[in-house]
Design a protein around this motif. Structure first.
Motif, PDB file in Angstrom:
ATOM      1  N   GLU A   8      30.950  39.191  33.936  1.00  9.89           N
ATOM      2  CA  GLU A   8      30.631  38.674  35.251  1.00  9.89           C
ATOM      3  C   GLU A   8      31.217  39.538  36.378  1.00  9.89           C
ATOM      4  N   PRO A   9      30.548  39.559  37.528  1.00  5.08           N
ATOM      5  CA  PRO A   9      31.141  40.207  38.705  1.00  5.08           C
ATOM      6  C   PRO A   9      32.386  39.450  39.137  1.00  5.08           C
ATOM      7  N   PHE A  10      33.247  40.105  39.909  1.00  2.00           N
ATOM      8  CA  PHE A  10      34.442  39.392  40.368  1.00  2.00           C
ATOM      9  C   PHE A  10      34.778  39.753  41.807  1.00  2.00           C
ATOM     10  N   VAL A  11      35.557  38.854  42.409  1.00  2.00           N
ATOM     11  CA  VAL A  11      35.946  38.953  43.817  1.00  2.00           C
ATOM     12  C   VAL A  11      37.405  38.568  43.941  1.00  2.00           C
ATOM     13  N   HIS A  12      38.143  39.297  44.772  1.00  2.00           N
ATOM     14  CA  HIS A  12      39.494  38.907  45.174  1.00  2.00           C
ATOM     15  C   HIS A  12      39.546  38.973  46.698  1.00  2.00           C
ATOM     16  N   LEU A  22      34.480  48.223  43.935  1.00  2.00           N
ATOM     17  CA  LEU A  22      34.535  48.843  42.615  1.00  2.00           C
ATOM     18  C   LEU A  22      33.144  48.894  41.998  1.00  2.00           C
ATOM     19  N   CYS A  23      32.869  49.966  41.240  1.00  2.00           N
ATOM     20  CA  CYS A  23      31.568  50.070  40.580  1.00  2.00           C
ATOM     21  C   CYS A  23      31.745  50.575  39.156  1.00  2.00           C
ATOM     22  N   ARG A  34      38.113  45.225  35.753  1.00  2.00           N
ATOM     23  CA  ARG A  34      38.869  44.017  36.083  1.00  2.00           C
ATOM     24  C   ARG A  34      40.379  44.254  36.209  1.00  2.00           C
ATOM     25  N   PRO A  35      41.034  44.970  35.268  1.00  2.00           N
ATOM     26  CA  PRO A  35      42.475  45.206  35.449  1.00  2.00           C
ATOM     27  C   PRO A  35      42.787  45.991  36.724  1.00  2.00           C
ATOM     28  N   TRP A  36      41.934  46.942  37.054  1.00  2.00           N
ATOM     29  CA  TRP A  36      42.107  47.711  38.285  1.00  2.00           C
ATOM     30  C   TRP A  36      41.958  46.802  39.502  1.00  2.00           C
ATOM     31  N   GLY A  37      40.946  45.950  39.461  1.00  2.00           N
ATOM     32  CA  GLY A  37      40.733  45.024  40.564  1.00  2.00           C
ATOM     33  C   GLY A  37      41.907  44.086  40.765  1.00  2.00           C
ATOM     34  N   GLU A  38      42.486  43.619  39.668  1.00  2.00           N
ATOM     35  CA  GLU A  38      43.656  42.739  39.771  1.00  2.00           C
ATOM     36  C   GLU A  38      44.840  43.479  40.375  1.00  2.00           C
TER      37      GLU A  38
END
Length: 253
Positions: A8-12, A22-23, A34-38
Motif C-alpha cells: 500500500e502507499p503511505f503518508v506521514h 518517495l518513488c 517504507r523504512p526510509w519514509g519512517e
C-alpha cells in the motif's frame, strides 16, 4: 484489482515546511521505501509514497500500463505535497530515480533537491534488449526483484518482468537521458558498488550529464540494488537527511 498486503502507499504528515516525495522502482512497491519514509518522518518531514499504476497487484496489470501513467501519478503526488509544503524534495529508487529525474527536468526549481538510489537511464543487458524487441509476442520474462545482499530480506515485488511495460520504460530512459542537462537541482546520487539489476554505467551517465551545482555521490559498498532494504540503509537514510538539511541551510542564507 486488490493490492498485495504490504504494497500500500503511505503518508506521514507533520507540520514541517519540508516535504519528501518517495518513488519505488519498476515491478516493486512502496514496501521498499517504507523504512526510509519512517526515518524521514522521524526527522520531522512530511512524506508521501504513492503506489505506481500497475504495481502491487499482478505483473499482467503492469503490462497494461505505460511510463506516462507512472509519471502522471508521481506528478499528481508532487502537486498535492507542494500545496502542503513550500519545499519539496523527490527521492527515488531505480525506476523511481528515473521518474524523479524526469520530474526535475520538467519542473525545474519547483523541486528543492533530488536523492537518487541506483537510478536507471539505460541498459546494456542483452536479455533486456531482446525482451523489449519481443514485447508484442513475449508477455513476461524472468523477474528482477530481490537483489539484496542482506540475508533474509525479501523484496515485495513481482516474480516476473512485464515485457510491454519494460519496453515503455526503455522509452522513458531515452527521454530522460536526452534531457539530463536540464537537471540543475541539488542532487545526492547513491549507487551500489555491486548491482545485479542496474549497471554502474547508469550512475556515471547521470553524474556526467546533469548540471547540478551541488552534486554529491555516496557509494554503497555493502548493498546490492535494493539498497533501501540492505546493509547500507542506515548510511543512506542518514546521508539523505544531512543532504536535505544542508540544502535548507543554503536556501535560508
Amino acid at each position: 484489482m486488490p493490492v498485495l498486503a504490504g504494497a500500500e502507499p503511505f503518508v506521514h504528515d507533520t507540520s514541517s515546511e519540508v516535504g519528501v516525495l518517495l518513488c519505488h522502482g519498476f515491478t516493486s512497491t512502496p514496501a521498499t521505501m517504507r523504512p526510509w519514509g519512517e526515518h524521514l518522518a522521524e526527522a520531522g518531514y512530511t512524506v508521501r509514497c504513492p503506489l505506481l499504476p500497475g504495481h502491487g497487484t499482478t505483473w499482467q496489470d503492469c503490462n497494461r500500463t505505460r511510463w506516462p501513467d507512472w509519471y502522471a501519478c508521481l506528478r499528481r503526488e508532487f502537486a498535492e505535497l507542494s500545496r502542503r509544503c513550500p519545499r519539496v524534495f523527490v527521492f527515488g529508487l531505480s525506476m523511481g530515480g528515473t521518474l524523479a529525474l524526469r520530474l526535475a527536468e520538467d519542473l525545474g526549481d519547483a523541486i528543492s533537491g533530488l536523492v537518487l538510489v541506483n537510478p536507471s537511464v539505460l541498459t546494456r543487458r542483452l536479455d533486456a534488449k531482446l525482451a523489449t524487441l519481443l514485447a508484442d509476442v513475449l508477455p513476461s520474462a524472468k523477474g528482477l526483484a530481490g537483489d539484496i545482499a542482506r540475508p533474509g530480506v525479501v523484496e515485495l515485488a513481482y516474480d516476473r518482468t512485464p515485457v510491454r511495460a519494460l519496453a515503455s520504460l526503455s522509452r522513458l530512459w531515452r527521454l530522460t537521458r536526452r534531457d539530463l542537462p536540464s537537471v540543475t537541482q541539488p542532487l545526492l546520487l547513491a549507487h551500489s558498488a555491486i548491482d545485479h539489476v542496474v549497471e554502474p554505467v547508469n550512475a556515471a551517465v547521470v553524474a556526467a550529464n546533469v548540471r547540478s551545482g551541488d552534486l554529491r555521490e555516496v557509494v554503497l559498498h555493502n548493498s546490492y540494488h535494493v539498497a533501501t532494504l540492505d546493509n547500507d540503509a542506515p548510511l543512506l537514510f542518514r546521508s539523505s537527511v544531512e543532504f536535505v538539511e544542508s540544502v535548507r541551510q543554503v536556501g535560508a542564507r
